[in-house]
Design a protein around this motif. Structure first.
Motif, short mmCIF file in Angstrom:
data_model
loop_
_atom_site.label_atom_id
_atom_site.label_comp_id
_atom_site.label_asym_id
_atom_site.label_seq_id
_atom_site.Cartn_x
_atom_site.Cartn_y
_atom_site.Cartn_z
N LYS A 48 -106.99 -12.14 -41.74
CA LYS A 48 -108.15 -12.27 -42.62
C LYS A 48 -109.32 -12.90 -41.87
CE LYS A 48 -107.07 -13.71 -46.90
NZ LYS A 48 -106.31 -14.29 -48.05
N SER A 49 -109.04 -13.90 -41.05
CA SER A 49 -110.10 -14.53 -40.24
C SER A 49 -110.70 -13.54 -39.25
CB SER A 49 -109.54 -15.73 -39.46
OG SER A 49 -109.16 -16.74 -40.33
N ALA A 50 -109.85 -12.75 -38.61
CA ALA A 50 -110.33 -11.77 -37.63
C ALA A 50 -111.18 -10.69 -38.30
CB ALA A 50 -109.14 -11.13 -36.91
N PHE A 51 -110.73 -10.19 -39.45
CA PHE A 51 -111.52 -9.16 -40.15
C PHE A 51 -112.85 -9.72 -40.66
CE2 PHE A 51 -107.49 -6.66 -40.58
CZ PHE A 51 -107.96 -5.52 -39.95
N ARG A 52 -112.87 -10.98 -41.04
CA ARG A 52 -114.14 -11.60 -41.45
C ARG A 52 -115.14 -11.57 -40.28
NH1 ARG A 52 -114.69 -14.24 -46.07
NH2 ARG A 52 -116.31 -15.59 -45.24
N LEU A 53 -114.67 -11.87 -39.08
CA LEU A 53 -115.54 -11.83 -37.90
C LEU A 53 -116.04 -10.41 -37.63
CD1 LEU A 53 -113.61 -14.20 -35.47
CD2 LEU A 53 -115.80 -14.66 -36.59
N LEU A 54 -115.14 -9.44 -37.76
CA LEU A 54 -115.54 -8.05 -37.53
C LEU A 54 -116.58 -7.62 -38.56
CD1 LEU A 54 -113.08 -5.21 -36.65
CD2 LEU A 54 -115.06 -4.79 -38.07
N VAL A 55 -116.38 -7.98 -39.81
CA VAL A 55 -117.32 -7.60 -40.87
C VAL A 55 -118.71 -8.15 -40.58
CG1 VAL A 55 -117.90 -7.98 -43.33
CG2 VAL A 55 -115.58 -7.25 -42.66
#
Length: 170
Positions: free
Chosen positions: A36-43
């Protein structure tokens, strides 16, 4: 470590399908919360010409977010934040659904990609892993690629994830 800086304006638009394992095995700090943290950065790096869909598999397999512009970051982040682990790991149905979403929102001359995020502990459902390899290879030829993010320790199946990524041109 620093990579080469790219001019994001010159990159083709992307349609990304986040295929996220939310099964019970993802209920550890170094699994779903990390993803979830990684996808937040990608978004946060998405542009308005990019789009995202979110497909999950676990207790349920389904589309959690229909195709949404990268400009609607809060909407995308809200769905990511609401993901909770539980249930079994129907990986095959998740992969098939993610590819269907990717095909339905294909961007000609764009970056069309399924991003599978898992601890690798999934029940394929196909008769053999060779059938899964063939399915992924067929989609790669159509221009939808597969990238894989593997997390966790212990039951993490890195060889399976590596094979899928290689077959999917990810």
């Amino acid at each position: 470590l620093s990579s080469r800086k790219l001019n994001l304006d010159s990159l083709a638009p992307s349609h990304l399908v986040f295929l996220i394992d939310v099964s019970g095995s993802m209920d550890m700090p170094n699994r779903l919360p990390l993803l979830k943290s990684a996808f937040r950065l990608l978004v946060n790096n998405l542009r308005s010409k990019d789009s995202v869909s979110i497909v999950v598999y676990g207790g349920v397999t389904g589309v959690m977010l229909n195709t949404t512009s990268g400009a609607e970051k809060e909407k995308i982040l809200k769905v990511i934040d609401e993901l909770e682990p539980g249930g079994t790991t129907p990986g095959e149905s998740g992969i098939k659904l993610a590819y269907s979403v990717a095909r339905n929102h294909f961007i000609k001359d764009g970056n069309n990609r399924v991003i599978l995020a898992t601890d690798g502990d999934f029940n394929v459902g196909l008769k053999t892993e060779q059938e899964l390899d063939e399915m992924i290879s067929q989609h790669r030829e159509s221009g939808v690629y597969l990238s894989c993010l593997g997390v966790g320790m212990g039951n993490y199946k890195d060889s399976k994830i590596q094979t899928l990524a290689r077959r999917g041109n990810g």
